[in-house]
Design a protein around this motif. Structure first.
Motif, PDB file in Angstrom:
ATOM      1  N   ILE A  87      53.501 -34.487  10.660  1.00 26.03           N
ATOM      2  CA  ILE A  87      52.874 -35.159  11.635  1.00 26.03           C
ATOM      3  C   ILE A  87      53.151 -35.773  12.559  1.00 26.03           C
ATOM      4  N   PRO A  88      52.073 -35.679  13.883  1.00 23.61           N
ATOM      5  CA  PRO A  88      53.201 -36.019  14.886  1.00 23.61           C
ATOM      6  C   PRO A  88      52.978 -37.699  14.612  1.00 23.61           C
ATOM      7  N   ASN A  89      53.995 -37.863  15.512  1.00 25.52           N
ATOM      8  CA  ASN A  89      53.392 -39.276  16.194  1.00 25.52           C
ATOM      9  C   ASN A  89      51.660 -39.692  17.124  1.00 25.52           C
ATOM     10  N   ILE A  90      52.098 -40.957  16.114  1.00 21.07           N
ATOM     11  CA  ILE A  90      50.969 -41.424  16.587  1.00 21.07           C
ATOM     12  C   ILE A  90      50.819 -43.004  17.783  1.00 21.07           C
ATOM     13  N   SER A  91      50.484 -42.804  18.413  1.00 21.18           N
ATOM     14  CA  SER A  91      50.698 -44.316  19.111  1.00 21.18           C
ATOM     15  C   SER A  91      49.314 -45.442  18.573  1.00 21.18           C
ATOM     16  N   GLU A  92      49.837 -46.673  18.841  1.00 24.14           N
ATOM     17  CA  GLU A  92      49.218 -47.962  18.277  1.00 24.14           C
ATOM     18  C   GLU A  92      47.879 -47.635  18.647  1.00 24.14           C
ATOM     19  N   SER A  93      47.394 -47.476  19.748  1.00 23.10           N
ATOM     20  CA  SER A  93      45.722 -47.443  20.654  1.00 23.10           C
ATOM     21  C   SER A  93      45.773 -45.688  19.985  1.00 23.10           C
ATOM     22  N   GLU A  94      45.817 -44.973  19.690  1.00 31.54           N
ATOM     23  CA  GLU A  94      45.556 -43.569  18.417  1.00 31.54           C
ATOM     24  C   GLU A  94      44.841 -43.577  17.755  1.00 31.54           C
ATOM     25  N   TRP A  95      45.517 -44.906  17.012  1.00 30.23           N
ATOM     26  CA  TRP A  95      45.427 -45.749  15.548  1.00 30.23           C
ATOM     27  C   TRP A  95      43.884 -45.906  15.889  1.00 30.23           C
ATOM     28  N   GLU A  96      43.856 -46.796  16.572  1.00 23.87           N
ATOM     29  CA  GLU A  96      42.379 -47.816  16.001  1.00 23.87           C
ATOM     30  C   GLU A  96      41.266 -46.836  16.278  1.00 23.87           C
ATOM     31  N   VAL A  97      41.354 -45.401  17.109  1.00 19.28           N
ATOM     32  CA  VAL A  97      40.914 -44.274  17.237  1.00 19.28           C
ATOM     33  C   VAL A  97      40.260 -43.508  15.646  1.00 19.28           C
ATOM     34  N   MET A  98      41.737 -43.279  14.766  1.00 14.21           N
ATOM     35  CA  MET A  98      41.880 -43.170  14.161  1.00 14.21           C
ATOM     36  C   MET A  98      41.327 -44.010  12.828  1.00 14.21           C
ATOM     37  N   THR A  99      41.224 -44.881  13.000  1.00 18.40           N
ATOM     38  CA  THR A  99      40.060 -45.977  11.824  1.00 18.40           C
ATOM     39  C   THR A  99      39.276 -45.735  12.121  1.00 18.40           C
ATOM     40  N   VAL A 100      38.195 -45.171  13.196  1.00 16.08           N
ATOM     41  CA  VAL A 100      37.232 -44.955  13.321  1.00 16.08           C
ATOM     42  C   VAL A 100      37.011 -43.524  12.757  1.00 16.08           C
ATOM     43  N   LEU A 101      37.468 -42.569  13.184  1.00 18.03           N
ATOM     44  CA  LEU A 101      37.211 -41.103  12.828  1.00 18.03           C
ATOM     45  C   LEU A 101      36.937 -41.215  11.104  1.00 18.03           C
ATOM     46  N   TRP A 102      37.910 -41.930  10.562  1.00 14.97           N
ATOM     47  CA  TRP A 102      38.813 -42.439   9.086  1.00 14.97           C
ATOM     48  C   TRP A 102      37.530 -42.751   7.963  1.00 14.97           C
ATOM     49  N   LYS A 103      36.631 -43.833   8.805  1.00 15.40           N
ATOM     50  CA  LYS A 103      35.962 -44.461   8.344  1.00 15.40           C
ATOM     51  C   LYS A 103      34.522 -44.057   8.895  1.00 15.40           C
ATOM     52  N   GLU A 104      33.825 -43.266   9.994  1.00  7.65           N
ATOM     53  CA  GLU A 104      32.832 -42.329   9.828  1.00  7.65           C
ATOM     54  C   GLU A 104      32.988 -41.034  10.049  1.00  7.65           C
ATOM     55  N   ALA A 105      34.249 -40.782  10.005  1.00 10.89           N
ATOM     56  CA  ALA A 105      33.880 -38.643  10.242  1.00 10.89           C
ATOM     57  C   ALA A 105      32.307 -37.766  10.184  1.00 10.89           C
ATOM     58  N   PRO A 106      31.956 -36.933  10.748  1.00 13.70           N
ATOM     59  CA  PRO A 106      32.573 -36.491  11.797  1.00 13.70           C
ATOM     60  C   PRO A 106      31.428 -37.304  12.734  1.00 13.70           C
ATOM     61  N   LEU A 107      32.468 -37.403  14.278  1.00 16.44           N
ATOM     62  CA  LEU A 107      31.756 -38.182  15.070  1.00 16.44           C
ATOM     63  C   LEU A 107      31.639 -37.866  15.746  1.00 16.44           C
ATOM     64  N   THR A 108      30.458 -37.892  17.875  1.00 11.39           N
ATOM     65  CA  THR A 108      30.598 -37.807  18.780  1.00 11.39           C
ATOM     66  C   THR A 108      31.215 -38.550  19.462  1.00 11.39           C
ATOM     67  N   ALA A 109      31.900 -38.049  21.065  1.00 11.48           N
ATOM     68  CA  ALA A 109      32.757 -39.364  21.898  1.00 11.48           C
ATOM     69  C   ALA A 109      32.201 -40.859  21.708  1.00 11.48           C
ATOM     70  N   ASN A 110      30.371 -40.458  22.220  1.00 18.02           N
ATOM     71  CA  ASN A 110      29.831 -41.740  21.979  1.00 18.02           C
ATOM     72  C   ASN A 110      29.835 -42.675  20.934  1.00 18.02           C
ATOM     73  N   ASP A 111      29.789 -41.791  20.018  1.00 17.80           N
ATOM     74  CA  ASP A 111      30.043 -42.590  18.703  1.00 17.80           C
ATOM     75  C   ASP A 111      31.084 -43.953  18.677  1.00 17.80           C
ATOM     76  N   VAL A 112      32.032 -42.812  19.180  1.00 16.34           N
ATOM     77  CA  VAL A 112      33.929 -43.528  19.097  1.00 16.34           C
ATOM     78  C   VAL A 112      33.943 -44.092  19.950  1.00 16.34           C
ATOM     79  N   ILE A 113      32.954 -44.173  20.922  1.00 14.53           N
ATOM     80  CA  ILE A 113      32.962 -44.470  22.300  1.00 14.53           C
ATOM     81  C   ILE A 113      32.439 -46.083  21.411  1.00 14.53           C
ATOM     82  N   SER A 114      31.008 -46.307  21.145  1.00 15.27           N
ATOM     83  CA  SER A 114      30.744 -47.362  20.907  1.00 15.27           C
ATOM     84  C   SER A 114      31.531 -48.722  19.912  1.00 15.27           C
ATOM     85  N   ALA A 115      31.768 -47.664  18.943  1.00 19.02           N
ATOM     86  CA  ALA A 115      32.639 -48.453  17.598  1.00 19.02           C
ATOM     87  C   ALA A 115      33.693 -49.134  18.433  1.00 19.02           C
ATOM     88  N   LEU A 116      34.215 -48.694  19.355  1.00 20.12           N
ATOM     89  CA  LEU A 116      35.626 -48.919  19.988  1.00 20.12           C
ATOM     90  C   LEU A 116      35.370 -50.073  20.559  1.00 20.12           C
TER      91      LEU A 116
END
Length: 129
Positions: A5-34
């Protein structure tokens, strides 16, 4: 670890947290959540999504009119990989050194100590019949 598994930065973890919670999501859904919990601009979040796709940690479904993003790894897989990386970098790969430091420096309650004992105590072996 079975997967590399590639290294994930702290900021990327924030994105992943959103996706793990509710995937699949559009980019706009991820943006709105973050944007509800960060002060990040939409361009920053799109860049993070692009990085995760390039690292092959996030997949993209391009078959719909609006692309949707989804994690390619389970959260526990990424947590395990991150923990292994941390232990190798900071403690020379020795879990025992890390545990000793945390136990000696942390004020553990009696309940915490009992919980740790129950985890560490060997479980009785099942006898074959």
């Amino acid at each position: 670890m079975s997967k590399n598994i590639p290294n994930i930065s702290e900021s990327e973890w924030e994105v992943m947290t959103v996706l793990w919670k509710e995937a699949p999501l559009t980019a706009n859904d991820v943006i709105s959540a973050l944007q509800k919990r960060t002060d990040w601009k939409s361009k920053t979040i799109r860049t993070l999504l692009d990085r995760l796709v390039k690292k092959e940690v996030v997949g993209v479904n391009k078959e719909q009119r609006v692309y949707t993003f989804f994690p390619l790894y389970e959260q526990d897989e990424c947590q395990r990989a991150e923990a292994e990386s941390f232990i190798k970098r900071i403690y020379g790969g020795t879990l025992k050194s890390m545990l000793v430091q945390f136990i000696q420096e942390d004020n553990l309650s009696e309940e915490d100590i009992q919980e740790l004992r129950s985890i560490l105590d060997p479980k009785p072996k099942k006898q074959k019949q």
